[in-house]
Design a protein around this motif. Structure first.
Motif, PDB file in Angstrom:
ATOM      1  N   SER A  80       0.817  -1.206   0.000  1.00  0.00           N
ATOM      2  CA  SER A  80       0.000   0.000   0.000  1.00  0.00           C
ATOM      3  C   SER A  80       0.860   1.270   0.000  1.00  0.00           C
ATOM      4  N   ARG A  81       2.111   1.194   0.479  1.00  0.00           N
ATOM      5  CA  ARG A  81       3.008   2.349   0.504  1.00  0.00           C
ATOM      6  C   ARG A  81       3.785   2.516  -0.807  1.00  0.00           C
ATOM      7  N   THR A  94       3.093   5.741  -2.870  1.00  0.00           N
ATOM      8  CA  THR A  94       3.557   6.930  -2.159  1.00  0.00           C
ATOM      9  C   THR A  94       5.077   7.035  -2.216  1.00  0.00           C
TER      10      THR A  94
END
Length: 110
Positions: free
Chosen positions: A89-90, A93
């Motif tokens: 999920s990172r 980013t």
């Protein structure tokens, strides 16, 4: 090649600087009376030599243009993260942050 060109230019600068300093010393050692030199011939020769040295110095100054610089660029270091635990999920980013760090036009991140 760039460093050889710079070394040649720098050795020319050192040589002409030494010659100019010697010329100034010769001028100071010339016997003068309150700043007036009675020997006009030696004064004229010294002035001609100073003019020639000045022309060489101007020539050296015009050749000091090194459009690509005088050194090689250092490659950027790779970023490492200590204690970083990877989560999928990172990932997006982290990619955005790394892209922002690589962009030279950005002044602030965050």
């Amino acid at each position: 090649m760039k460093s050889d060109q710079f070394r040649d230019w720098l050795s020319g600068v050192d040589r002409i600087t030494g010659e100019a300093e010697a010329l100034v010393r010769d001028d100071q050692n010339m016997s003068c009376l309150n700043g007036w030199c009675p020997n006009l011939i030696s004064r004229y020769q010294l002035g001609r030599e100073a003019y020639k040295k000045a022309q060489v110095i101007v020539g050296i100054q015009t050749t000091c243009n090194f459009p690509h610089g005088i050194s090689y660029s250092v490659p950027p270091r790779s970023a490492t993260f200590k204690g970083y635990e990877y989560f999928q999920s990172r990932d997006s980013t982290l990619n955005e942050i790394m892209d922002a760090l690589r962009d030279d036009k950005k002044k602030m991140i965050g």
